[in-house]
Design a protein around this motif. Structure first.
Motif, short mmCIF file in Angstrom:
data_model
loop_
_atom_site.label_atom_id
_atom_site.label_comp_id
_atom_site.label_asym_id
_atom_site.label_seq_id
_atom_site.Cartn_x
_atom_site.Cartn_y
_atom_site.Cartn_z
N SER A 89 -20.76 -22.13 47.03
CA SER A 89 -20.57 -22.10 45.54
C SER A 89 -19.83 -20.73 45.54
CB SER A 89 -21.90 -22.13 44.95
OG SER A 89 -22.69 -21.13 45.43
N SER A 131 -20.55 -28.15 35.51
CA SER A 131 -20.85 -27.06 34.68
C SER A 131 -21.31 -25.98 35.49
CB SER A 131 -21.98 -27.35 33.75
OG SER A 131 -23.21 -28.21 34.39
N GLU A 132 -21.90 -26.13 36.50
CA GLU A 132 -22.34 -25.32 37.54
C GLU A 132 -21.18 -24.61 38.15
OE1 GLU A 132 -25.74 -24.77 41.15
OE2 GLU A 132 -25.25 -26.58 40.51
N GLN A 134 -18.19 -24.18 36.74
CA GLN A 134 -17.43 -23.75 35.72
C GLN A 134 -17.98 -22.45 35.42
OE1 GLN A 134 -16.50 -26.01 32.30
NE2 GLN A 134 -16.72 -28.01 33.50
N LYS A 135 -19.51 -22.34 35.51
CA LYS A 135 -20.01 -21.04 35.16
C LYS A 135 -19.80 -20.07 36.60
CE LYS A 135 -24.72 -19.01 34.12
NZ LYS A 135 -24.29 -17.68 34.88
N ILE A 136 -19.78 -20.79 37.79
CA ILE A 136 -19.66 -19.67 38.71
C ILE A 136 -18.26 -18.97 38.77
CG2 ILE A 136 -19.08 -19.77 41.38
CD1 ILE A 136 -21.22 -21.70 41.48
N ALA A 138 -16.32 -18.69 35.83
CA ALA A 138 -16.30 -17.82 34.77
C ALA A 138 -16.85 -16.54 34.93
CB ALA A 138 -16.93 -18.67 33.59
N ASP A 139 -17.95 -16.62 35.70
CA ASP A 139 -18.75 -15.35 36.13
C ASP A 139 -17.92 -14.58 37.09
OD1 ASP A 139 -20.80 -15.98 34.57
OD2 ASP A 139 -22.05 -16.71 36.20
N THR A 142 -15.08 -12.58 35.33
CA THR A 142 -15.67 -11.31 34.52
C THR A 142 -16.15 -10.15 35.66
OG1 THR A 142 -17.99 -12.20 34.58
CG2 THR A 142 -16.58 -12.77 32.80
#
Length: 211
Positions: A89, A131-132, A134-136, A138-139, A142
Motif C-alpha cells: 500500500s 476506496s482504500e 484512493q485514500k492512500i 489522496a493522503d 497532501t
C-alpha cells in the motif's frame, strides 16, 4: 442475451493466493480464468501466442517485479487491462504502477464482489481503484514531497548492510534468512525509493538520511 465472459490471467507467486482468487471468482459467469502464472517470464511467453482481456498482477514476483511487468505486458498486448493486486500500500509503488499503465489497483483483502466490479469496469475501459487505495493516494498528495517512504525495520537493517558493501549471501548469513529473501527486500527497497540499481539506492538513502 449471453455475454462472452471476460478472459482473465492471474499472476502471483503464492499458490494459496491463486487458489483463493479462483474460489472468489468460481461462481461468477462474467469472468473466466484463462490461466495463472507464478512468474513474469512464463506469463509473457503465454501472451506472445494467446489473448486475454484482463491481468491481475502482483507487485512482488520472483523474476520480474510488477512495476517492470506492466510495460512488458502492454508491449505484447496493448489493449489488455492490467489491475495491480498486492499487499503493498506504499503510495510510491502504486503511483509507479499507474504511470506504467495499470488501469486499477486493489489490496489482497478485496472481496469477491469488489474484485468482479474492478474486472468488469476495467474491461469496459474505465479505471478502478478501491476506496482504500484512493485514500492512500489522496493522503500522499497532501503530504510534503520530501516525506520519507515507509520502511520496515528489516528493510532499514538490510539497507544499512547494503550500504556497508555486504553481499546478498553475507547479509543472508548475518540475518539468518535466505538469499532469496534478501533479494526480495532489495527489490522492495528499490521500488520504494524509485531507483533501479544498488548505487542509486545507497545515494538516495543517504540523501534522505535513511542511513
Amino acid at each position: 442475451m449471453q455475454h462472452k465472459p471476460i478472459h482473465l490471467i492471474i499472476i502471483d507467486d503464492h499458490p494459496m493466493v491463486i487458489e483463493g482468487l479462483k474460489t472468489l471468482l468460481s461462481d461468477d459467469k462474467r469472468v473466466l480464468i484463462k490461466n495463472q502464472f507464478m512468474n513474469g517470464t512464463d506469463t509473457l511467453t503465454f501472451l506472445e501466442k494467446n489473448s486475454a482481456d484482463i491481468v491481475l498482477l502482483d507487485v512482488n514476483l520472483p523474476d520480474i517485479n510488477g512495476v517492470e511487468m506492466v510495460p512488458k505486458i502492454l508491449n505484447i498486448k496493448s489493449n489488455i487491462g492490467i489491475i495491480g493486486l498486492s499487499t503493498y500500500s506504499e503510495p510510491s509503488i502504486i503511483n509507479q504502477m499507474i504511470k506504467k499503465g495499470v488501469k486499477g489497483y486493489l489490496l489482497k483483502n478485496v472481496t469477491g464482489e469488489e474484485l468482479v466490479d474492478a474486472i468488469t469496469q476495467v474491461h469496459q475501459g474505465d479505471f478502478y481503484f478501491s476506496s482504500e487505495i484512493q485514500k492512500i493516494l489522496a493522503d500522499s498528495v497532501t503530504q510534503e514531497s520530501g516525506d520519507l517512504p515507509k520502511l520496515t525495520r528489516r528493510e532499514k537493517h538490510i539497507l544499512t548492510l547494503i550500504a556497508e558493501g555486504k553481499t546478498t549471501n553475507k547479509i543472508a548469513e548475518e540475518l539468518f534468512i535466505s538469499p532469496l529473501t534478501v533479494e526480495t527486500h532489495r527489490r522492495n527497497l528499490m521500488q520504494k525509493l524509485e531507483v533501479s540499481n544498488a548505487a542509486s539506492l545507497i545515494k538516495v538513502a543517504i540523501e534522505k538520511h535513511l542511513i
